[in-house]
Design a protein around this motif. Structure first.
Motif, PDB file in Angstrom:
ATOM      1  N   LEU A  51       0.835  -1.205   0.000  1.00  0.00           N
ATOM      2  CA  LEU A  51       0.000   0.000   0.000  1.00  0.00           C
ATOM      3  C   LEU A  51       0.867   1.251   0.000  1.00  0.00           C
ATOM      4  N   ARG A  52       1.929   1.219   0.786  1.00  0.00           N
ATOM      5  CA  ARG A  52       2.806   2.400   0.880  1.00  0.00           C
ATOM      6  C   ARG A  52       3.545   2.664  -0.417  1.00  0.00           C
ATOM      7  N   ALA A  53       3.684   1.633  -1.237  1.00  0.00           N
ATOM      8  CA  ALA A  53       4.394   1.784  -2.510  1.00  0.00           C
ATOM      9  C   ALA A  53       3.473   2.210  -3.647  1.00  0.00           C
ATOM     10  N   LEU A  54       2.171   2.380  -3.373  1.00  0.00           N
ATOM     11  CA  LEU A  54       1.269   2.824  -4.443  1.00  0.00           C
ATOM     12  C   LEU A  54       1.723   4.178  -4.963  1.00  0.00           C
ATOM     13  N   PRO A  55       1.777   4.325  -6.267  1.00  0.00           N
ATOM     14  CA  PRO A  55       2.268   5.593  -6.807  1.00  0.00           C
ATOM     15  C   PRO A  55       1.237   6.707  -6.673  1.00  0.00           C
ATOM     16  N   ALA A  56       1.740   7.928  -6.682  1.00  0.00           N
ATOM     17  CA  ALA A  56       0.854   9.083  -6.731  1.00  0.00           C
ATOM     18  C   ALA A  56       0.301   9.200  -8.154  1.00  0.00           C
ATOM     19  N   LEU A  57      -0.994   9.444  -8.271  1.00  0.00           N
ATOM     20  CA  LEU A  57      -1.622   9.620  -9.585  1.00  0.00           C
ATOM     21  C   LEU A  57      -1.721  11.109  -9.863  1.00  0.00           C
ATOM     22  N   LEU A  58      -1.360  11.505 -11.053  1.00  0.00           N
ATOM     23  CA  LEU A  58      -1.337  12.930 -11.385  1.00  0.00           C
ATOM     24  C   LEU A  58      -2.593  13.307 -12.173  1.00  0.00           C
ATOM     25  N   GLN A 192      12.182  10.552  -9.757  1.00  0.00           N
ATOM     26  CA  GLN A 192      11.094   9.576  -9.700  1.00  0.00           C
ATOM     27  C   GLN A 192      10.672   9.239 -11.127  1.00  0.00           C
ATOM     28  N   GLN A 194       8.495   8.612 -14.258  1.00  0.00           N
ATOM     29  CA  GLN A 194       7.166   9.072 -14.640  1.00  0.00           C
ATOM     30  C   GLN A 194       6.620   8.115 -15.696  1.00  0.00           C
TER      31      GLN A 194
ATOM     32  N   ASP B  30      -3.022  17.659  -8.137  1.00  0.00           N
ATOM     33  CA  ASP B  30      -2.532  16.280  -8.197  1.00  0.00           C
ATOM     34  C   ASP B  30      -2.829  15.545  -6.896  1.00  0.00           C
ATOM     35  N   SER B  34      -5.214  12.298  -6.820  1.00  0.00           N
ATOM     36  CA  SER B  34      -4.703  10.994  -6.384  1.00  0.00           C
ATOM     37  C   SER B  34      -5.519  10.445  -5.224  1.00  0.00           C
ATOM     38  N   GLU B 104       1.432   8.914 -13.897  1.00  0.00           N
ATOM     39  CA  GLU B 104       1.742   8.670 -12.499  1.00  0.00           C
ATOM     40  C   GLU B 104       3.229   8.860 -12.259  1.00  0.00           C
TER      41      GLU B 104
END
Lengths: 264, 186
Positions: A51-58, A192, A194, B30, B34, B104
């Protein structure tokens, strides 16, 4: 699976470091006597890490523009709001996904993109190359060597054009920047990665990607900068187009300078 | 019903300059998007939530009394999601990445594209399992593990006691584990 809610709560709270001394002792006793509970705890810890590794969605540019156009104009600030709406409308009309330049400091420098090189001078003609997805994906690398510059803070921005051609949907572009600040051959910092979803219609689309840069950025002293690009879908090769006027990497460095020993 | 009191209960402080809405929108879009996608897995639901959140932000920003803008926004997202969900069935979760223009940012700077593809399959299982949980369970998990809030902060966002957060989180973790096993993960 553990059906005792009290044990489940002890396991869960232990993941958060939220057990009191007596609870810790109780949990230790349970783990010592029930190996299956220890196995469950390990799985819960693994789920937490995932869960902590879920990426941020832009937020997609078109969604932002659409929502922005529906918001009421603030009283007394019509000029700025209307300018933003006009810009958003223009972006939609041209079918472009251009981010706003205010993301970058005014002193940002740019390097031009060529298939194997980042160069301070633009090429003379448009160039194209393909990224072929495969079961083991090796990124395509564009490189600039012996680069110096003063870090000015902020992010980077990459601009080029891409097309999935006749291969239909699924085109995903993966990209990452790397910085070797002192030119010793070891990359000190990576951005990071993309990942961008391209549309599935025929024809090139503008790709503009804002790349956040983390702590650890510093001045370049005859260092190296690389751009890594890859297609993530083995069934969908991507063709990238580098227009000498439009394909670039903007970087947050002042006085960016390539020390070139010979003509490129 | 959402009201100004929902924005900043118990945190009235000295009046500070009202943030500019356009700046808040550009800087936080963002983050709001998210969180909306994680809390509301259906694509159309999440986009509706995103829009509704910023309509409320636009309306209530003049009443913002200072403190963390992000914390304020987080509460608006959670409360708006909750009020929009009442009496409404969840949409089927769309693949999070089926929309052109989707993008992402990945947290692991050292992972190459091959690692991304390998991890993606297990990530899709996780996202599907999350989408099958109740809203309460999904929300508490996202606030703890994605937003990294502690029990007290979660309690404040959800307006429940800390003890409720602790027990709900435990049940949510067990429900997620059970769903992952049903879906064939690990």
């Amino acid at each position: 699976m553990v059906h005792d809610e009290h044990i489940a709560e002890l396991l869960s709270a232990s993941l958060d470091g939220a057990l009191g001394p007596q609870e810790k002792s109780r949990l230790e006793a349970i783990l010592n006597s029930q190996p299956e509970t220890g196995a469950l705890l390990a799985k819960l810890a693994s789920d937490r890490d995932a869960l902590r590794a879920l990426p941020a969605l832009l937020a997609p540019t078109q969604l932002k523009a659409r929502v922005s156009s529906k918001l009421p104009s603030p009283r007394g600030s019509g000029t700025r709001w209307k300018t933003a709406l006009m810009a958003a409308s223009l972006v939609l009309a041209l079918g472009l996904g251009v981010t706003t330049s205010r993301l970058l400091p005014a002193t940002a420098e740019r390097l031009h993109l060529r298939p194997a090189q980042l160069a301070s001078r633009a090429g003379e003609r448009t160039e194209e190359f393909s990224l072929k997805g495969s079961s083991h994906i090796e990124p395509h690398v564009m490189l600039s060597e012996k680069v110096s510059g003063t870090y000015s803070g902020g992010s980077a921005q990459l601009r080029l054009r891409g097309d999935v051609g006749e291969h239909g949907s699924g085109g995903k572009l993966w990209l990452r920047l790397g910085f070797d600040f002192d030119g010793d051959g070891v990359y000190d910092l990576h951005s990071q990665p993309q990942v961008l979803q391209l549309d599935d219609s025929l024809g090139y689309e503008e790709i503009v990607c804002h790349i956040p840069l983390s702590e650890g950025m510093r001045d370049l002293s005859r260092g190296q900068i690389k751009v890594e690009l890859a297609s993530l879908d083995p069934n969908t090769p991507l063709t990238l187009q580098l227009d000498p006027q439009q394909a670039y990497l903007k970087l947050p460095f002042e006085q960016l300078d390539e020390h070139r020993n010979s003509a490129s | 019903m959402f009201s100004v009191n929902d924005i900043n209960p118990g945190k009235a402080g000295p009046m500070s300059q009202t943030p500019d809405f356009q700046e808040v929108y550009e800087e936080q879009a963002d983050f709001v998007y998210s969180l909306s996608r994680r809390l509301s897995p259906g694509l159309a639901d999440a986009e509706d939530l995103f829009q509704e959140v910023f309509l409320r932000v636009h309306r209530f920003l003049p009443a913002f009394q200072g403190g963390s803008v992000r914390g304020w926004l987080r509460r608006i997202v959670v409360n708006t999601n909750s009020s929009m969900k009442r009496g409404k069935k969840n949409q089927t979760m769309a693949h999070l990445d089926e929309t052109p223009g989707w993008k992402e940012s990945l947290p692991d700077t050292e992972a190459g594209p091959s690692e991304h593809v390998e991890r993606r399959a297990s990530r899709e299982l996780l996202e599907h399992a999350l989408s099958q949980l109740s809203d309460d369970f999904r929300t508490v998990l996202i606030l703890r593990e994605v937003e990294d809030l502690d029990y007290a902060e979660i309690a404040e966002v959800l307006n429940v006691p800390v003890g409720t957060v602790r027990s709900r989180l435990a049940r949510a973790r067990m429900a997620l584990r059970k769903q992952l096993e049903v879906d064939g993960a690990r």
